[in-house]
Motif scaffolding. Sequence first.
Motif, short mmCIF file in Angstrom:
data_model
loop_
_atom_site.label_atom_id
_atom_site.label_comp_id
_atom_site.label_asym_id
_atom_site.label_seq_id
_atom_site.Cartn_x
_atom_site.Cartn_y
_atom_site.Cartn_z
N ILE A 53 1.64 21.72 21.85
CA ILE A 53 2.53 21.62 20.69
C ILE A 53 3.47 22.82 20.73
O ILE A 53 3.12 23.93 20.31
N PRO A 54 4.69 22.66 21.26
CA PRO A 54 5.56 23.81 21.56
C PRO A 54 6.44 24.24 20.39
O PRO A 54 7.66 24.42 20.55
N HIS A 66 5.09 28.89 26.07
CA HIS A 66 6.28 28.05 25.98
C HIS A 66 6.34 27.48 24.57
O HIS A 66 5.54 26.61 24.20
N THR A 67 7.28 27.95 23.77
CA THR A 67 7.37 27.50 22.38
C THR A 67 8.80 27.58 21.88
O THR A 67 9.67 28.22 22.50
N GLY A 104 -3.13 23.18 22.14
CA GLY A 104 -2.60 24.52 22.31
C GLY A 104 -1.11 24.57 22.02
O GLY A 104 -0.49 23.55 21.72
N GLY A 105 -0.55 25.75 22.12
CA GLY A 105 0.86 25.87 21.79
C GLY A 105 1.49 27.13 22.31
O GLY A 105 1.00 27.71 23.26
N GLU A 138 -6.13 25.57 18.64
CA GLU A 138 -5.64 26.95 18.48
C GLU A 138 -4.94 27.03 17.14
O GLU A 138 -4.08 26.20 16.83
N MET A 139 -5.29 28.05 16.35
CA MET A 139 -4.79 28.12 14.98
C MET A 139 -4.05 29.42 14.69
O MET A 139 -4.52 30.49 15.04
N ASP A 140 -2.91 29.26 14.04
CA ASP A 140 -2.19 30.39 13.46
C ASP A 140 -2.62 30.46 11.99
O ASP A 140 -2.29 29.55 11.22
N PRO A 141 -3.37 31.49 11.60
CA PRO A 141 -3.87 31.55 10.22
C PRO A 141 -2.78 31.43 9.16
O PRO A 141 -3.05 31.00 8.04
#
Length: 438
Positions: A53-54, A66-67, A104-105, A138-141
């Motif tokens: 998930i970019p 890569h985002t 992932g991202g 994968e998590m961004d809080p």
Amino acid sequence: MKTTELIDINQRVPRYTSYPTAPHFHKGVSKEMYCEWLEALEPRDTLSLYFHIPYCRKLCWFCGCHTNIANHYEPIANYLVSLEKEVEIVARHVTSTVQHIHFGGGSPTILKADDFLRFMGSIRQRFTINPNAEIAVEMDPRTVDERKIAAYAQSGVTRASLGVQDFNPRVQKAINRVQSYALVRRVVETLRTKGINALNLDLIYGLPFQTLKSITQTIEQTLSLEPSRISLFGYAHVPWMKKHQKLVPEEALPDSEQRRSMYEYAASLLKDAGYIAIGLDHFAQPHDDLVLSIKDKTLQRNFQGYTTDTAKALIGMGVSAISSLPQGYAQNTNSGLDYAQIINEEGLPLMRGIVLTEEDKLRRDIIMSLMCTMEAPLDSMLYSEEIALLKPHLETREASYEDGMLKVHPSARNRLRLIASIFDRYLTTTNHRYSHGS
């Protein structure tokens, strides 16, 4: 891109999440060839799926992934439509059972709760999923809330990997990643309340303004959350590859010796707390599957780092995603526009890859064995040149070679990449610049 960077400052070596490594991929792998690889997998074979998930809400200046930065949701929604189409296309060629799924991202948690539920539903509709499959996100809080966590639990997510990096406010500001300890604790508690108990916390050392004191405080706060796994990655400063890293204040970056001290002291704190060192940069509680896989020598290393996933093939979907199959590697295009156009035309968005030779497979086995278990069987006749290159490490007792077995001493864990690189026959054929060491 996750790595520990504890090698000589003048030596640049790969991270070895694959072998051969991605810079050596080329256009010699066709879409027809990739389809044949997929169709060669049998129903009894096991399979892993990776979804890239970019997109992120804000750009972290340390990031090597890569985002893209999304200011509104429409591009993300459109991308998800294309990703679902790729799932449908790939599934036509696959009959194997899925035992592992990883998002992932970028930041997979940027997806809306209902969209994540729908997408997981489409995966289950098109693939056979093992009831005991691990599903990791994968998590961004900063982009997680209770509704999303409830959706993850409902869709079968079993593991969460939270990007912490560092808890010090000054360090966070210098890397444009501001998130409080209270926020992370709240996310951790909510995950556990919803039944997602397998938690990884990702930390980074070597960031601007980090000190031994500040990283000690970060480790102590991390330990208070009692994660099952902790990753301690070295910041890879590659501004020639990632232009946004020029925003990182270089004058505030720790030097080689400071980085080394940070890693060694942080690692000692984790070990004192009962965590077991795994490979280069992972630490796990004694009962964790990673530790058990070390004991039975089934630990694996792939593009997501260390894993207990022993699937025969990993299929990557989404922009820039890489697939690993017995015959070789295949990577999707890194252009979002090309990706959407090719998918809309019912094609596979393959950009490049590499076919593994028999020598590649032998060398990959050696390199991955070293990276995972710190030892590898070695034929002195086949690898006499490499054994000669190992001499400095043997003399300093960083490594030993007896009865056909090469072993790296635990105290030389920070030399693993360098020792493994001795068996990389591609290193002398490229000018590609890898990240600096410690």
